[in-house]
Design a protein around this motif. Structure first.
Motif, PDB file in Angstrom:
ATOM      1  N   TYR A   1       0.837  -1.196   0.000  1.00 42.88           N
ATOM      2  CA  TYR A   1       0.000   0.000   0.000  1.00 42.88           C
ATOM      3  C   TYR A   1       0.880   1.258   0.000  1.00 42.88           C
ATOM      4  N   ASP A   2       0.298   2.373  -0.457  1.00 41.55           N
ATOM      5  CA  ASP A   2       1.062   3.621  -0.517  1.00 41.55           C
ATOM      6  C   ASP A   2       1.449   4.132   0.858  1.00 41.55           C
ATOM      7  N   SER A   3       0.735   3.682   1.893  1.00 43.86           N
ATOM      8  CA  SER A   3       0.974   4.221   3.229  1.00 43.86           C
ATOM      9  C   SER A   3       2.381   3.941   3.732  1.00 43.86           C
ATOM     10  N   PHE A   4       2.990   2.838   3.312  1.00 46.11           N
ATOM     11  CA  PHE A   4       4.343   2.538   3.793  1.00 46.11           C
ATOM     12  C   PHE A   4       5.324   3.606   3.335  1.00 46.11           C
ATOM     13  N   ASP A   5       5.228   4.014   2.069  1.00 42.66           N
ATOM     14  CA  ASP A   5       6.112   5.061   1.574  1.00 42.66           C
ATOM     15  C   ASP A   5       5.786   6.403   2.210  1.00 42.66           C
ATOM     16  N   GLU A   6       4.511   6.651   2.473  1.00 43.36           N
ATOM     17  CA  GLU A   6       4.127   7.926   3.065  1.00 43.36           C
ATOM     18  C   GLU A   6       4.679   8.084   4.477  1.00 43.36           C
ATOM     19  N   ILE A   7       4.696   7.017   5.246  1.00 45.32           N
ATOM     20  CA  ILE A   7       5.199   7.103   6.623  1.00 45.32           C
ATOM     21  C   ILE A   7       6.671   6.737   6.721  1.00 45.32           C
ATOM     22  N   HIS A   8       7.298   6.430   5.591  1.00 46.21           N
ATOM     23  CA  HIS A   8       8.709   6.028   5.573  1.00 46.21           C
ATOM     24  C   HIS A   8       8.961   4.876   6.562  1.00 46.21           C
ATOM     25  N   GLY A   9       8.028   3.955   6.584  1.00 46.51           N
ATOM     26  CA  GLY A   9       8.189   2.782   7.438  1.00 46.51           C
ATOM     27  C   GLY A   9       8.176   3.101   8.920  1.00 46.51           C
ATOM     28  N   GLY A  10       7.662   4.264   9.282  1.00 46.04           N
ATOM     29  CA  GLY A  10       7.656   4.657  10.690  1.00 46.04           C
ATOM     30  C   GLY A  10       8.970   5.249  11.151  1.00 46.04           C
ATOM     31  N   ALA A  11       9.857   5.577  10.225  1.00 51.04           N
ATOM     32  CA  ALA A  11      11.150   6.156  10.593  1.00 51.04           C
ATOM     33  C   ALA A  11      10.969   7.511  11.255  1.00 51.04           C
ATOM     34  N   ASN A  12      11.855   7.824  12.190  1.00 53.72           N
ATOM     35  CA  ASN A  12      11.803   9.130  12.846  1.00 53.72           C
ATOM     36  C   ASN A  12      12.127  10.230  11.842  1.00 53.72           C
ATOM     37  N   MET A  13      11.406  11.318  11.947  1.00 53.38           N
ATOM     38  CA  MET A  13      11.552  12.410  11.001  1.00 53.38           C
ATOM     39  C   MET A  13      11.628  13.732  11.751  1.00 53.38           C
ATOM     40  N   MET A  14      12.591  14.549  11.415  1.00 51.09           N
ATOM     41  CA  MET A  14      12.707  15.872  12.001  1.00 51.09           C
ATOM     42  C   MET A  14      11.667  16.778  11.360  1.00 51.09           C
ATOM     43  N   ARG A  15      10.583  17.034  12.100  1.00 48.89           N
ATOM     44  CA  ARG A  15       9.460  17.771  11.507  1.00 48.89           C
ATOM     45  C   ARG A  15       9.554  19.280  11.714  1.00 48.89           C
ATOM     46  N   GLY A  16      10.415  19.729  12.585  1.00 50.37           N
ATOM     47  CA  GLY A  16      10.467  21.153  12.874  1.00 50.37           C
ATOM     48  C   GLY A  16      11.328  21.940  11.911  1.00 50.37           C
ATOM     49  N   ASN A  17      11.199  21.652  10.632  1.00 52.94           N
ATOM     50  CA  ASN A  17      12.013  22.378   9.655  1.00 52.94           C
ATOM     51  C   ASN A  17      11.213  22.710   8.392  1.00 52.94           C
ATOM     52  N   ARG A  18       9.908  22.900   8.566  1.00 55.89           N
ATOM     53  CA  ARG A  18       9.029  23.290   7.462  1.00 55.89           C
ATOM     54  C   ARG A  18       9.030  22.281   6.325  1.00 55.89           C
TER      55      ARG A  18
END
Length: 261
Positions: free
Chosen positions: A120-137
């Protein structure tokens, strides 16, 4: 008479443990807990709600730690193991044995996430649940998972947030599950601490304080952006937590200062 236990058991019959109970069960417990926690933690991102994700993380670690705390200590996190070793809660040789099984378990847990949702597309959308630095716009208007934050933080701020949050989590573990003054192990309070830091840091640093989970999710998804943050923060946080516990906050047997009556 003091027990000569090797692993962090809390039962009165530690001296009666056989080889299976003293070595095999704790190692398998850390492996199993790491598999289950990583699977739940990575899959929780599909909730796409920061409060829900934090609650899932906290409940998962609370119930798993409660189940395994008297077998292995219920750590499932290399940084927690590091803090426990430095604080006198886990012997060095035990910690060294735990580490590879925690990473192997985390890799298997992340692989299970990929296996069940990869088509499903959701795996690519969430990057497999990898941590992501979101505070950078970093916003993608076509991806609801990434469309989360307009805060702008520099990398130094993110690392400091990760260090402080990690330190808070590990201190919760040490004082709830290692300290001799705690009459009963308290995984629920530890889990509540996990929920708090995940919710508080999700939209900035990404809520990552477990290097095994972060590494496994990155391997599974191939998403390595700012990955070093999720090693530097937890390791430094573990060192600070162990220092605070060992020098000031620990029980009399483990504390270095203030032992004079």
């Amino acid at each position: 008479m003091k027990s000569n236990r090797t692993l962090p058991r809390r039962d009165d019959d530690d001296d009666d443990l056989n080889v299976w109970e003293r070595y095999v069960q704790p190692i398998f417990a850390e492996f199993t807990g790491s598999v289950l926690y990583t699977f739940i933690a990575c899959l929780s991102v599909t909730v796409n709600n920061v409060f829900g994700i934090g609650i899932v993380h906290g409940f998962a670690i609370a119930v798993l730690c409660n189940a395994f705390v008297k077998i292995s200590g219920g750590q499932f996190n290399p940084a927690v193991t590091l803090a426990s070793v430095l604080s006198g809660g886990t012997k060095l040789v035990v910690g060294l044995v735990y580490l590879p099984f925690q990473f192997i378990g985390a890799l298997l847990g992340a692989a299970f996430v990929k296996a069940v949702i990869y088509q499903y597309d959701s795996f690519d959308e969430i990057h497999g649940g990898a941590n992501m630095m979101r505070g950078n716009r970093r916003i993608d208007p076509f991806n609801q998972y990434l469309r989360t934050s307009t805060w702008d933080f520099g990398i130094h701020s993110i690392i400091i947030i990760e260090i402080i949050a990690s330190c808070a989590v590990y201190l919760c573990y040490l004082l709830d599950n290692v300290d001799d003054r705690q009459p009963h192990r308290a995984p629920l309070y530890y889990g509540m601490g996990v929920s708090a830091v995940v919710i508080a840091t999700y939209f900035t640093a990404g809520g990552g304080f477990n290097p095994a989970v972060s590494f496994a999710a990155a391997i599974s998804s191939g998403y390595w952006n700012e990955h070093y943050v999720y090693w530097a923060g937890p390791i430094v946080g573990a060192l600070i937590a162990a220092l605070l516990y060992r020098v000031i906050l620990g029980d009399r047997r483990k504390r270095l200062l203030g032992k004079v009556r």
